[in-house]
Design a protein around this motif. Structure first.
Motif, PDB file in Angstrom:
ATOM      1  N   LYS A 145       0.794  -1.381   0.160  1.00 21.96           N
ATOM      2  CA  LYS A 145       0.122   0.253   0.161  1.00 21.96           C
ATOM      3  C   LYS A 145       0.864   1.217  -0.028  1.00 21.96           C
ATOM      4  CE  LYS A 145      -3.989   2.175   2.491  1.00 21.96           C
ATOM      5  NZ  LYS A 145      -5.025   1.880   3.540  1.00 21.96           N
ATOM      6  N   ILE A 146       1.856   1.214   0.906  1.00 20.32           N
ATOM      7  CA  ILE A 146       2.780   2.382   0.883  1.00 20.32           C
ATOM      8  C   ILE A 146       3.466   2.648  -0.404  1.00 20.32           C
ATOM      9  CG2 ILE A 146       4.896   3.475   2.018  1.00 20.32           C
ATOM     10  CD1 ILE A 146       4.071   2.008   4.707  1.00 20.32           C
ATOM     11  N   ASN A 147       3.885   1.753  -1.130  1.00 20.33           N
ATOM     12  CA  ASN A 147       4.559   1.709  -2.551  1.00 20.33           C
ATOM     13  C   ASN A 147       3.795   2.006  -3.378  1.00 20.33           C
ATOM     14  OD1 ASN A 147       7.065   0.545  -1.131  1.00 20.33           O
ATOM     15  ND2 ASN A 147       6.625  -1.475  -1.886  1.00 20.33           N
ATOM     16  N   ASP A 148       2.650   1.542  -3.366  1.00 18.33           N
ATOM     17  CA  ASP A 148       1.352   2.015  -4.333  1.00 18.33           C
ATOM     18  C   ASP A 148       1.239   3.543  -4.117  1.00 18.33           C
ATOM     19  OD1 ASP A 148       1.213  -0.398  -5.362  1.00 18.33           O
ATOM     20  OD2 ASP A 148      -0.799  -1.036  -4.419  1.00 18.33           O
ATOM     21  N   GLN A 149       1.244   3.876  -2.836  1.00 25.92           N
ATOM     22  CA  GLN A 149       0.784   5.551  -2.537  1.00 25.92           C
ATOM     23  C   GLN A 149       2.164   6.206  -3.195  1.00 25.92           C
ATOM     24  OE1 GLN A 149       0.265   5.271   1.577  1.00 25.92           O
ATOM     25  NE2 GLN A 149      -2.127   5.226   1.318  1.00 25.92           N
ATOM     26  N   THR A 150       3.412   5.725  -2.811  1.00 29.70           N
ATOM     27  CA  THR A 150       4.489   6.462  -3.228  1.00 29.70           C
ATOM     28  C   THR A 150       4.507   6.738  -5.049  1.00 29.70           C
ATOM     29  OG1 THR A 150       5.561   5.620  -1.322  1.00 29.70           O
ATOM     30  CG2 THR A 150       6.932   6.696  -3.226  1.00 29.70           C
ATOM     31  N   ALA A 151       4.083   5.603  -5.612  1.00 28.85           N
ATOM     32  CA  ALA A 151       4.228   5.723  -6.937  1.00 28.85           C
ATOM     33  C   ALA A 151       3.218   6.506  -7.476  1.00 28.85           C
ATOM     34  CB  ALA A 151       3.949   4.112  -7.481  1.00 28.85           C
ATOM     35  N   ALA A 152       2.043   6.478  -6.848  1.00 32.35           N
ATOM     36  CA  ALA A 152       0.866   7.190  -7.476  1.00 32.35           C
ATOM     37  C   ALA A 152       1.211   8.816  -6.959  1.00 32.35           C
ATOM     38  CB  ALA A 152      -0.420   6.959  -6.546  1.00 32.35           C
ATOM     39  N   GLU A 204       4.241   9.985  -7.044  1.00 32.12           N
ATOM     40  CA  GLU A 204       5.266  10.474  -7.960  1.00 32.12           C
ATOM     41  C   GLU A 204       4.770  10.567  -9.420  1.00 32.12           C
ATOM     42  OE1 GLU A 204       8.883  11.509  -9.326  1.00 32.12           O
ATOM     43  OE2 GLU A 204       8.563  10.957  -7.177  1.00 32.12           O
ATOM     44  N   GLN A 205       3.717   9.854  -9.792  1.00 30.79           N
ATOM     45  CA  GLN A 205       3.095   9.939 -10.984  1.00 30.79           C
ATOM     46  C   GLN A 205       2.408  11.385 -11.056  1.00 30.79           C
ATOM     47  OE1 GLN A 205       0.600   6.835 -12.138  1.00 30.79           O
ATOM     48  NE2 GLN A 205      -0.101   7.856 -14.128  1.00 30.79           N
ATOM     49  N   VAL A 206       1.626  11.757 -10.075  1.00 31.57           N
ATOM     50  CA  VAL A 206       0.857  13.023 -10.035  1.00 31.57           C
ATOM     51  C   VAL A 206       1.861  14.075 -10.119  1.00 31.57           C
ATOM     52  CG1 VAL A 206      -0.573  14.353  -8.239  1.00 31.57           C
ATOM     53  CG2 VAL A 206      -1.051  12.046  -8.500  1.00 31.57           C
ATOM     54  N   LYS A 207       2.916  13.751  -9.216  1.00 29.23           N
ATOM     55  CA  LYS A 207       4.095  15.099  -9.395  1.00 29.23           C
ATOM     56  C   LYS A 207       4.486  15.473 -10.841  1.00 29.23           C
ATOM     57  CE  LYS A 207       8.398  16.252  -7.307  1.00 29.23           C
ATOM     58  NZ  LYS A 207       9.494  15.972  -6.441  1.00 29.23           N
ATOM     59  N   GLN A 208       4.830  14.198 -11.434  1.00 32.61           N
ATOM     60  CA  GLN A 208       5.155  14.131 -12.834  1.00 32.61           C
ATOM     61  C   GLN A 208       4.164  14.616 -13.677  1.00 32.61           C
ATOM     62  OE1 GLN A 208       6.626  10.045 -14.055  1.00 32.61           O
ATOM     63  NE2 GLN A 208       8.414  10.430 -12.673  1.00 32.61           N
ATOM     64  N   GLU A 209       3.148  14.390 -13.628  1.00 28.50           N
ATOM     65  CA  GLU A 209       2.058  15.018 -14.636  1.00 28.50           C
ATOM     66  C   GLU A 209       1.729  16.375 -14.398  1.00 28.50           C
ATOM     67  OE1 GLU A 209      -1.425  12.584 -13.448  1.00 28.50           O
ATOM     68  OE2 GLU A 209      -0.942  10.972 -14.630  1.00 28.50           O
TER      69      GLU A 209
END
Length: 522
Positions: free
Chosen positions: A448-455, A457-462
């Motif tokens: 869950k933490i890894n998914d939150q971190t990845a999400a 990071e994706q939002v930041k990149q977008e």
């Protein structure tokens, strides 16, 4: 009728059950043992619970031993706490000595040495088969007791368990618990639970984590996890004899709260899983909790209420519970009132506190026509006890000072060789030796933490990409005319300077000399 004849008649009338029973010994009056005044405990009433009490060195452990032996003979499994490691001798037949011979003569009973089927368990896994329970099986109340948490910290523990339950996250071992505490006290986890569960302060989470680590440092982390102990293993029989299961805590004697609470967790599991059976001719299992005062010391109200509820209701499951401690005052009144079978060894009255405890103990006994209870309690010798139990109608029997029958097995620990052989040949040792690591809260939260971190990071990149696209699409921002591009070049800027300087020189009537001295460098 003489006083002795009246005594014998009263004891026979009180202690002569019609069904199966445990032979405890024979009545004593004025120092004389009357073998015909047999003191028996009906098996049918052993699920009404009991108390074995007395000062250190008065024979409580041997009373536990003789009860376990006869229960095993009757096909009733037994679970016992072996505090000092000296009950393993139950596996081997005892031997005759002058003291045993004298006791047998007084009771007019032959001494028949015998060994009994035995399984030895351990919380550390070092002195017997590993006995484990999942953190979830302990629950927040018992776990708070083990970790010695205050009310606020115990409340946080309840929140952690509620969150795990709501989110279908099994809490198997201490790694799961530590992960939950860390996640829910900071960052995304703290924000997630704030509205529904409240906040967890960093100081509270830090305290809980430190206490969990302390348990691990003591080498007891292994008692939490899988493979979890199956309580059905306590109900086994061998050749018609009930298995005597010992929890050997000789290596963790300095952790009384932990092992006493573990016993209660087993009782709670028995209570929650065993079917209702009502009154049986004999119990399905008898539980002996030695050093019971440690179970109640500094206990929270919620913890005591849980004990009281279990003791009150578990008898209908066919389970008997006997507490063993130094004084009846060690047991809360709400629990003591449910212990119908009493075996009281000698009490000492050396201090004012001792005298007060003696007075309170006397008040818990029925009135006797043959004894002054306070005097007999201080005069009992080793292997003697003041007894009152429930008869088959549930009525307390006549109080009897009793010479107890001796155990028939070895009254000492097994030798190292015999102990090792017993452990290595145990099916339970092989069954619980290896640990399992199923997917649980730790793995689920990590994902869950890894998914939150990845999400995140994706939002930041977008957002960065969107910002860049917005900037690129702004009119005139990045589009320059050819003249601007040319004029922006370094060499162009330098030539421009020279031209301007020359033009302004002409306008002011000044002449600009080249390095060779000509006008405009020509």
């Amino acid at each position: 009728m003489s006083e002795s004849a009246k005594f014998i008649e009263q004891i026979k009338s009180s202690y002569s059950p019609t069904g199966s029973y445990i032979y405890l010994g024979a009545g004593i009056l004025d120092g004389q043992v009357y073998s015909e005044a047999e003191v028996n405990l009906s098996l049918k009433m052993m699920n009404r619970h009991g108390l074995i009490a007395g000062a250190t060195g008065t024979g409580k452990t041997r009373t536990l031993q003789l009860l376990a032996e006869q229960l095993s003979d009757a096909g009733v499994p037994v679970f016992m706490l072996d505090v000092k490691g000296d009950l393993s001798g139950l596996n081997k037949p005892g031997s005759v000595n002058p003291k045993i011979e004298e006791r047998a003569r007084q009771l007019n009973k032959p001494f028949a040495p015998s060994g009994f089927p035995l399984e030895i368990y351990s919380l550390s896994g070092k002195t017997g088969a590993q006995m484990r329970a999942t953190v979830l099986e302990f629950g927040p109340t018992l776990l708070s007791k083990i970790l010695d948490l205050n009310d606020t910290q115990a409340g946080v523990m309840a929140v952690i368990f509620k969150y795990a339950d709501d989110n279908k996250m099994p809490i198997i071992d201490l790694n799961d618990l530590k992960k939950l505490v860390s996640y829910l006290s900071e960052g995304a986890g703290a924000a997630e639970i704030k509205s529904d569960y409240g906040s967890i302060s960093s100081s509270t989470s830090g305290t809980i984590l430190r206490k969990i680590v302390a348990i691990e440092q003591q080498g007891l982390g292994g008692m939490f996890g899988e493979k979890s102990f199956d309580i059905a293993d306590l109900l086994e029989r061998v050749d018609g004899k009930g298995i005597i299961s010992l929890l050997n805590i000789a290596d963790v004697q300095n952790q009384p709260v932990l092992y006493s609470t573990f016993l209660l967790s087993l009782l709670a599991e028995l209570f929650n899983t065993m079917p209702e059976v009502g009154d049986l001719d004999k119990p399905k299992l008898v539980f002996f909790i030695d050093e019971a005062h440690l179970l109640f010391k500094n206990s929270s109200k919620a913890f005591l209420e849980q004990i009281e509820t279990i003791i009150r209701l578990i008898r209908s499951k066919g389970i008997g519970v006997f507490f063993c401690t130094q004084s009846p005052t060690d047991v809360p009144e709400s629990v003591l009132g449910q212990l119908g079978n009493r075996v009281q060894h000698a009490l000492r009255a050396f201090t004012p506190n001792d005298a007060d405890a003696l007075k309170k103990t006397v008040n818990t006994y029925p009135k006797s026509d043959f004894y002054e209870i306070d005097k007999i309690l201080t005069a009992l010798g080793t292997g003697q006890a003041l007894i009152t139990v429930l008869n088959e109608k549930g009525i307390p029997t006549e109080v009897s000072a009793t010479m107890l029958t001796p155990p028939r097995s070895v009254m000492a620990p097994l030798s190292s060789a015999d102990f090792g052989q017993l452990i290595n040949g145990s099916q339970m040792y092989a069954k619980y030796k290896d640990t399992l690591d199923p997917e649980s809260a730790y793995e689920m939260l990590t994902k869950k933490i890894n998914d939150q971190t990845a999400a995140a990071e994706q939002v930041k990149q977008e957002k960065e990409l969107q910002k860049q696209e917005t900037s690129n699409n702004k009119p005139g921002t990045n589009e320059k005319s050819l003249v601007e591009q040319v004029m922006g070049a370094t060499i162009t800027r330098q030539i421009g300077k020279e031209i301007v300087r020359g033009i302004f020189g002409m306008l002011t009537g000044k002449k600009t000399k080249s390095k060779t001295g000509g006008l405009f460098g020509f």
